[in-house]
Design a protein around this motif. Structure first.
Motif, PDB file in Angstrom:
ATOM      1  N   VAL A  84       0.849  -1.206   0.000  1.00  0.00           N
ATOM      2  CA  VAL A  84       0.000   0.000   0.000  1.00  0.00           C
ATOM      3  C   VAL A  84       0.885   1.258   0.000  1.00  0.00           C
ATOM      4  CG1 VAL A  84      -1.679   1.318   1.367  1.00  0.00           C
ATOM      5  CG2 VAL A  84      -1.968  -1.155   1.079  1.00  0.00           C
ATOM      6  N   ALA A  85       1.954   1.230   0.798  1.00  0.00           N
ATOM      7  CA  ALA A  85       2.855   2.395   0.841  1.00  0.00           C
ATOM      8  C   ALA A  85       3.487   2.624  -0.533  1.00  0.00           C
ATOM      9  CB  ALA A  85       3.941   2.186   1.896  1.00  0.00           C
ATOM     10  N   ALA A  86       3.936   1.535  -1.171  1.00  0.00           N
ATOM     11  CA  ALA A  86       4.571   1.658  -2.489  1.00  0.00           C
ATOM     12  C   ALA A  86       3.589   2.282  -3.477  1.00  0.00           C
ATOM     13  CB  ALA A  86       5.031   0.284  -2.973  1.00  0.00           C
ATOM     14  N   ASP A  87       2.332   1.862  -3.374  1.00  0.00           N
ATOM     15  CA  ASP A  87       1.298   2.378  -4.275  1.00  0.00           C
ATOM     16  C   ASP A  87       1.089   3.886  -4.043  1.00  0.00           C
ATOM     17  OD1 ASP A  87      -0.424   1.851  -6.253  1.00  0.00           O
ATOM     18  OD2 ASP A  87      -2.113   1.297  -4.937  1.00  0.00           O
ATOM     19  N   PRO A  95      10.962   8.344  -4.006  1.00  0.00           N
ATOM     20  CA  PRO A  95      10.162   7.647  -2.984  1.00  0.00           C
ATOM     21  C   PRO A  95      11.039   6.875  -1.995  1.00  0.00           C
ATOM     22  CG  PRO A  95      10.168   6.412  -5.043  1.00  0.00           C
ATOM     23  CD  PRO A  95      11.040   7.609  -5.282  1.00  0.00           C
ATOM     24  N   ARG A  96      10.592   6.826  -0.752  1.00  0.00           N
ATOM     25  CA  ARG A  96      11.280   5.995   0.252  1.00  0.00           C
ATOM     26  C   ARG A  96      10.223   5.249   1.069  1.00  0.00           C
ATOM     27  NH1 ARG A  96      15.430   8.444   4.660  1.00  0.00           N
ATOM     28  NH2 ARG A  96      16.685   8.685   2.774  1.00  0.00           N
ATOM     29  N   ILE A  97      10.440   3.957   1.265  1.00  0.00           N
ATOM     30  CA  ILE A  97       9.581   3.193   2.181  1.00  0.00           C
ATOM     31  C   ILE A  97      10.320   3.064   3.512  1.00  0.00           C
ATOM     32  CG2 ILE A  97       8.537   0.933   2.642  1.00  0.00           C
ATOM     33  CD1 ILE A  97       7.929   0.704  -0.355  1.00  0.00           C
ATOM     34  N   HIS A  98       9.589   3.358   4.586  1.00  0.00           N
ATOM     35  CA  HIS A  98      10.157   3.309   5.943  1.00  0.00           C
ATOM     36  C   HIS A  98       9.470   2.153   6.664  1.00  0.00           C
ATOM     37  CE1 HIS A  98      10.907   5.846   9.885  1.00  0.00           C
ATOM     38  NE2 HIS A  98      11.725   4.819   9.786  1.00  0.00           N
ATOM     39  N   THR A  99      10.165   1.040   6.749  1.00  0.00           N
ATOM     40  CA  THR A  99       9.534  -0.134   7.347  1.00  0.00           C
ATOM     41  C   THR A  99      10.345  -0.589   8.567  1.00  0.00           C
ATOM     42  OG1 THR A  99       8.618  -2.327   6.899  1.00  0.00           O
ATOM     43  CG2 THR A  99      10.783  -1.880   5.945  1.00  0.00           C
ATOM     44  N   VAL A 127      12.365  -5.639   4.607  1.00  0.00           N
ATOM     45  CA  VAL A 127      13.229  -4.781   3.793  1.00  0.00           C
ATOM     46  C   VAL A 127      13.342  -5.351   2.377  1.00  0.00           C
ATOM     47  CG1 VAL A 127      15.570  -3.841   3.519  1.00  0.00           C
ATOM     48  CG2 VAL A 127      14.514  -3.902   5.794  1.00  0.00           C
ATOM     49  N   SER A 128      13.501  -6.675   2.263  1.00  0.00           N
ATOM     50  CA  SER A 128      13.617  -7.287   0.916  1.00  0.00           C
ATOM     51  C   SER A 128      12.370  -6.998   0.100  1.00  0.00           C
ATOM     52  CB  SER A 128      13.748  -8.808   1.006  1.00  0.00           C
ATOM     53  OG  SER A 128      14.842  -9.145   1.772  1.00  0.00           O
ATOM     54  N   TYR A 129      11.212  -7.134   0.747  1.00  0.00           N
ATOM     55  CA  TYR A 129       9.962  -6.907   0.006  1.00  0.00           C
ATOM     56  C   TYR A 129       9.852  -5.429  -0.418  1.00  0.00           C
ATOM     57  CZ  TYR A 129       5.063  -7.322  -1.306  1.00  0.00           C
ATOM     58  OH  TYR A 129       3.882  -7.320  -2.011  1.00  0.00           O
ATOM     59  N   ALA A 130      10.197  -4.519   0.500  1.00  0.00           N
ATOM     60  CA  ALA A 130      10.144  -3.086   0.168  1.00  0.00           C
ATOM     61  C   ALA A 130      11.088  -2.768  -0.993  1.00  0.00           C
ATOM     62  CB  ALA A 130      10.498  -2.254   1.399  1.00  0.00           C
ATOM     63  N   LYS A 131      12.244  -3.450  -1.019  1.00  0.00           N
ATOM     64  CA  LYS A 131      13.220  -3.233  -2.098  1.00  0.00           C
ATOM     65  C   LYS A 131      12.683  -3.654  -3.457  1.00  0.00           C
ATOM     66  CE  LYS A 131      17.351  -2.199  -1.902  1.00  0.00           C
ATOM     67  NZ  LYS A 131      18.078  -0.902  -1.897  1.00  0.00           N
TER      68      LYS A 131
END
Ligand code: KIV
Ligand code: ZN
Length: 389
Positions: A84-87, A95-99, A127-131
């Motif tokens: 959802v964050a990536a979307d 963009p940066r995801i902070h997980t 982290v792998s998934y966010a990457k």
């Protein structure tokens, strides 16, 4: 020697906006995000996209308008949050995801009913998934402040292996002492494989009034990002105040640290956030409080009138305040009365000042503060006005 650059990660619109009563609508968030971008922050944490459709929309709209800063969305360590964050970040230039996930004993046992080993696996997987969506992934170890350093180092190594670009070390409960927090950052720098390839970030809460001191201790020990909010708003007693850490670095050249912040915007953006959130800062708030450049005792006023630096370590103009103010009270001396009288059009001779001062004191004893209109009235009552017409 060139100065070391410290990244300013603003979380006013995420950690700050979590405060009860401070909720903002998307329009208000867009106005603040635009100003943060002009201010020169490096990262804007725009929200927690999975938390509500409104937050998702805000992150999406902010992503469209921010020109320079990285736009970041917060997630927990699960696939749905991250997706959802990536979307929500798909329109962001940067963009940066902070997980992340809680790493202290109490988080592992009570929040997740899990084991230290499983938490490391979840950190790696998140982290792998966010990457798989974005290049720039920041990992937070929630409650790192109360996490054993050796275990924290293993968690950080897993996050780096999975591709994290930034490691956030939050003192989530605001418990650490500055030397303890600084030592934690140093320990990670000395003991985590691959640490030289990532940025360490300080995220400090203010439960014991140490959020700013802790963030600076982190930076002095090698962290290169500070997570902070305008006016220090945030959960409970708040977060590190952006205006404080930025001005500490500016006013202490020996630290050899620099930021991209246009400090002259600090006062204006502080007022904008106060007005939008309906949350005023206290008058004695460092840097942006109404009294931050106001002088009211006679000894201080005399000193400032002779030379501003006698009692001021910052130029008010540097933070967007037009000038220092000399507040007239019953504690003020002749120098302050003459200064303020001149300001409103009365150039007093020494004799006139000596005659007026006892009358001023009687008047001031009846009032909290003597304002411009009171000065005019005082002149009229004492017929001194004749001398000036
Ligand atoms: O205080 C904290 O630990 C946080 C994380 C979610 C980054 O705000
Ligand atoms: Zn926080």
């Amino acid at each position: 020697m060139s100065k070391n650059q410290v990244q300013i990660f603003d979380t006013t619109l995420r950690d700050g906006e979590q405060v009860p009563g401070c909720k903002l609508n998307t329009e208000q968030k867009l106005v603040i995000a635009k100003q943060l971008d002009f201010l020169g922050v490096d990262v804007i944490e725009a929200g927690f996209p999975v938390s509500s459709p409104g937050d998702f929309k805000s992150v999406q709209e902010i992503s469209k308008i921010v020109k320079n800063a990285t736009v970041c969305g917060l997630t927990r360590a699960n696939e749905n949050d991250i997706k959802v964050a990536a979307d929500s970040l798909k329109y962001a230039k940067r963009p940066r995801i902070h997980t992340g996930i809680g790493t202290s004993d109490s988080h592992i046992k009570f929040k997740f009913n899990s084991t230290p080993k499983k938490i490391i696996e979840r950190a790696y997987e998140a982290v792998s998934y966010a990457k798989s969506f974005v290049e720039d992934v920041e990992f937070y170890a929630e409650d790192a402040g109360r996490t054993d350093n050796e275990y924290l180092a293993r968690v950080c190594e897993a996050a780096i292996k999975a591709g994290a670009t930034v490691l956030n070390i939050p003192d989530t409960t605001g418990y650490c002492l500055p030397d303890e927090y600084g030592t934690k950052i140093k320990y990670l720098r000395d003991n985590v494989k691959g640490i030289e390839n990532v940025i360490l970030s300080c995220h400090c809460h203010n439960d014991l009034g140490l959020a700013t001191a802790n963030a600076i201790a982190g930076i002095q020990n090698g962290a290169r990002q500070i997570e902070c909010t305008i006016n220090g708003i945030g959960e409970r007693a708040g977060n590190t105040a952006l205006e404080e850490v930025v001005m500490i670095m500016k006013q202490h050249p020996n630290l050899n640290l620099d930021t991209n912040i246009n400090t002259q915007m600090l006062f204006g953006i502080s007022k904008l956030v106060q007005d939008s959130m309906g949350m005023n800062v206290q008058a004695n708030k460092a840097v942006v409080g109404d009294n931050a450049f106001a002088h009211s005792s006679g000894i201080h006023q005399d000193g400032v009138i002779k030379n501003r630096e006698t009692y001021e370590i910052m130029d008010p103009a540097d933070v967007g305040v037009t000038e220092s103010s000399i507040i007239l009270t019953a504690r003020s001396g002749r120098a302050a009365l003459a200064y303020r009288a001149k300001d409103v059009g009365y150039e007093l001779t020494k004799m006139q000042l000596d005659a007026l001062y006892p009358e001023f004191l009687k008047y001031a004893d009846m009032k909290k503060e003597v304002k411009n209109e009171d000065i005019h009235q005082l002149m009229e009552i004492n017929n001194t006005l004749l001398y000036f017409s």
